[in-house]
Every structure is written in C-alpha cells, then in structure tokens.
Design an enzyme around this catalytic site. Structure first.
Site, short mmCIF file in Angstrom:
data_model
loop_
_atom_site.label_atom_id
_atom_site.label_comp_id
_atom_site.label_asym_id
_atom_site.label_seq_id
_atom_site.Cartn_x
_atom_site.Cartn_y
_atom_site.Cartn_z
N ASP A 1 0.96 -0.88 -0.35
CA ASP A 1 0.05 0.36 0.18
C ASP A 1 0.74 1.37 0.02
O ASP A 1 1.53 1.28 1.13
CB ASP A 1 -0.58 -0.09 1.48
CG ASP A 1 -1.88 0.77 0.95
OD1 ASP A 1 -2.35 1.81 0.30
OD2 ASP A 1 -1.91 2.13 2.34
N GLU B 1 -1.72 -0.82 -5.07
CA GLU B 1 -2.92 -0.58 -5.16
C GLU B 1 -2.50 0.41 -6.48
O GLU B 1 -1.56 1.30 -5.97
CB GLU B 1 -3.58 0.40 -4.07
CG GLU B 1 -4.63 0.76 -3.73
CD GLU B 1 -5.24 0.70 -2.58
OE1 GLU B 1 -6.08 0.33 -2.38
OE2 GLU B 1 -4.97 1.86 -1.70
N ASP C 1 -2.49 1.14 7.20
CA ASP C 1 -1.16 1.32 5.83
C ASP C 1 -0.56 -0.52 5.80
O ASP C 1 -1.34 -0.99 4.67
CB ASP C 1 -0.44 1.23 5.29
CG ASP C 1 -0.52 3.40 5.73
OD1 ASP C 1 -1.52 3.29 4.94
OD2 ASP C 1 -0.33 3.85 6.97
#
Length: 172
Positions: free
Chosen positions: A12, A72, A144
């Site tokens: 992330d 992502e 996160d």
C-alpha cells in the site's frame, strides 16, 4: 501433484507510510506471514524519503522472499501535488520487487475492497474486520499494513486472471 505455497507481498504505497503485508496461499488456504510499514518523516527531502521506502521494501523482500507482488493503483485526488508525490512513492514501491525479479500486479482500490469485504466502497474498519476473519493471526499495527494485507489477499484471489492479462498485454 503437490504444489508448494506461494508467497505474496502486498504493498500500500504512501510517502509518509508505505504498508506491506506478506501472506502465503496453499490451494485456497491463506496464511499470514508478516506485515508492517516503512515510515518516512515529512522534514526529509523527497529523494531521501523515496530512498527510505526503497530500502525498507528491499529489506522486506530480502527477509520474506515473496514470489509475487501486488500494489494498489493510485487514485487521482484534487491535490495534484499530493497525487504526484504519491505516484513517485508508488513508482519506487513497484521498483523494489522488480529489482528482485518479481512482477507486480496492480489493483484498483475498489477492487481490493470488493474482494475482501464484498463491497467496493467499504471503509477501513470493515476491511480490518474481514482481515481478522481471513487472517486471524495477523495483527497489523497500522491501517497501511492492513491495506497491504488486503491487497495481497486480492492478488491471491485474482492472480491467475492478472497473469493472463499480463501475458495478453505482452503479446499484443
């Protein structure tokens, strides 16, 4: 034929904090391996922050030796400067596994949420609740790291179609 577990690194990306999560899949079984985050300080120069992200993820890759990675996709927000900086952090986060010879799959935030929670507009609390069910041994210390585990789970579920799409893109 016995297959060995596949280790996946989920990332992330973020300039302040880049989350990472490692899991293994063995057939349909998900197993938690580790998670955490690479943090940088705002007072640091941008290049130093990017270097810290690279070094931190390099250490994770060296320690856990994943065979696949996923990240992502960046969403564009109203602050162009913030989006650009996030894109730079994301580029460094994609480079780290690539330097280890690992292809990096990309997933949209809504796809991650839909895969893990069942709804594309789930909030962080819903994601963390599902993580407790899917990976009961996981205890992410940051949102996160939790998001990174969700990205790894998404890749575990979609990896075959992602690999096929990558091959099709290369051909044509």
């Amino acid at each position: 034929m016995i297959s060995s577990p596949i280790r996946i690194l989920g990332i992330d990306p973020g300039l302040r904090r880049t989350g990472w999560g490692v899991l293994e899949i063995d057939g349909n079984r998900l197993m938690f391996v580790g998670c955490g985050s690479v943090e940088t300080r705002e007072h640091m120069a941008l290049a130093s922050r990017l270097l810290a992200i690279h070094a931190g993820l390099g250490a994770v890759l060296d320690q856990f030796r994943p065979s696949e990675a996923a990240i992502e996709q960046t969403f564009v927000n109203k602050d162009g400067v913030a989006t650009l900086k996030l894109g730079q952090a994301r580029g460094v986060a994609m480079l780290a596994p690539a330097l280890f010879g690992i292809a990096v799959a990309e997933y949209a935030p809504n796809q991650v949420k839909k895969t893990v929670v069942g709804a594309g507009h789930a909030d962080k609390a819903q994601i963390q609740a599902m993580l407790k069910i899917l990976l009961p041994k996981a205890d992410p210390k940051s949102a996160d790291a939790a998001d990174a585990l969700a990205i790894a789970i998404t890749h575990a579920h979609h990896r075959k179609s992602a690999a096929l799409a990558a091959r099709m893109k290369a051909v044509g």
